[in-house]
Write a protein that holds these residues in place. Sequence first.
Motif, PDB file in Angstrom:
ATOM      1  N   LEU A  32      -5.292   3.644   7.170  1.00 23.55           N
ATOM      2  CA  LEU A  32      -4.579   2.520   6.572  1.00 23.55           C
ATOM      3  C   LEU A  32      -3.313   3.065   5.930  1.00 23.55           C
ATOM      4  N   HIS A  33      -2.170   2.462   6.238  1.00 24.61           N
ATOM      5  CA  HIS A  33      -0.891   2.840   5.646  1.00 24.61           C
ATOM      6  C   HIS A  33      -0.513   1.764   4.633  1.00 24.61           C
ATOM      7  N   VAL A  34      -0.156   2.195   3.406  1.00 26.62           N
ATOM      8  CA  VAL A  34       0.245   1.257   2.360  1.00 26.62           C
ATOM      9  C   VAL A  34       1.508   1.788   1.703  1.00 26.62           C
ATOM     10  N   ARG A  35       2.462   0.883   1.477  1.00 23.21           N
ATOM     11  CA  ARG A  35       3.695   1.240   0.781  1.00 23.21           C
ATOM     12  C   ARG A  35       3.705   0.551  -0.578  1.00 23.21           C
ATOM     13  N   LEU A  36       3.985   1.317  -1.620  1.00 20.38           N
ATOM     14  CA  LEU A  36       4.069   0.777  -2.978  1.00 20.38           C
ATOM     15  C   LEU A  36       5.527   0.755  -3.412  1.00 20.38           C
ATOM     16  N   LEU A  63      -6.408   6.958   3.951  1.00 22.04           N
ATOM     17  CA  LEU A  63      -5.322   6.183   3.364  1.00 22.04           C
ATOM     18  C   LEU A  63      -4.070   7.040   3.334  1.00 22.04           C
ATOM     19  N   VAL A  64      -2.968   6.493   3.804  1.00 25.72           N
ATOM     20  CA  VAL A  64      -1.660   7.116   3.654  1.00 25.72           C
ATOM     21  C   VAL A  64      -0.875   6.198   2.729  1.00 25.72           C
ATOM     22  N   LEU A  65      -0.560   6.704   1.553  1.00 23.20           N
ATOM     23  CA  LEU A  65       0.085   5.913   0.505  1.00 23.20           C
ATOM     24  C   LEU A  65       1.524   6.375   0.343  1.00 23.20           C
ATOM     25  N   ASP A  66       2.466   5.512   0.705  1.00 22.01           N
ATOM     26  CA  ASP A  66       3.892   5.814   0.584  1.00 22.01           C
ATOM     27  C   ASP A  66       4.345   5.339  -0.790  1.00 22.01           C
ATOM     28  N   CYS A  67       4.731   6.273  -1.627  1.00 22.84           N
ATOM     29  CA  CYS A  67       5.103   5.952  -3.010  1.00 22.84           C
ATOM     30  C   CYS A  67       6.591   6.143  -3.280  1.00 22.84           C
ATOM     31  N   ALA A  68       7.401   6.266  -2.248  1.00 26.39           N
ATOM     32  CA  ALA A  68       8.825   6.575  -2.407  1.00 26.39           C
ATOM     33  C   ALA A  68       9.547   5.615  -3.346  1.00 26.39           C
ATOM     34  N   ASP A  69       9.139   4.360  -3.369  1.00 29.00           N
ATOM     35  CA  ASP A  69       9.852   3.355  -4.160  1.00 29.00           C
ATOM     36  C   ASP A  69       9.136   2.963  -5.451  1.00 29.00           C
ATOM     37  N   VAL A  70       8.223   3.798  -5.918  1.00 25.93           N
ATOM     38  CA  VAL A  70       7.528   3.528  -7.182  1.00 25.93           C
ATOM     39  C   VAL A  70       8.413   4.000  -8.333  1.00 25.93           C
TER      40      VAL A  70
END
Length: 114
Positions: A32-36, A63-70
Amino acid sequence: MSTSSTSPILSAPPAPGDISGHSPAPPGADTLHVRLRGDIDHFSAAPLRAILTAAAAHGRTRLVLDCADVSFCDSALLGALALWRGGGRTAEIRDAPPPVRRLLALERQLGAPA
């Protein structure tokens, strides 16, 4: 739960924290890919917890969690990750900005699983 590469799992106007997810893998695949985006706190992490719970129920194990924009995060992010990891699932955090790196470093210092 609908997961496709073209539409987010959750789509809402940017609020304190905006969470969108997609998985380019076909249904039944394990990732599962999720972007925060934005601020991730107790309230804005609720959709993330719901997405993770549903994904786990559908057999996702990674889980692949993209946090670049947090821009901000607190222990609510750690709680969501603990919920995910509780079933032996794995999580990969990508593009962690300073607020996320600090929180994960603190978690490691306290001896919690990273």
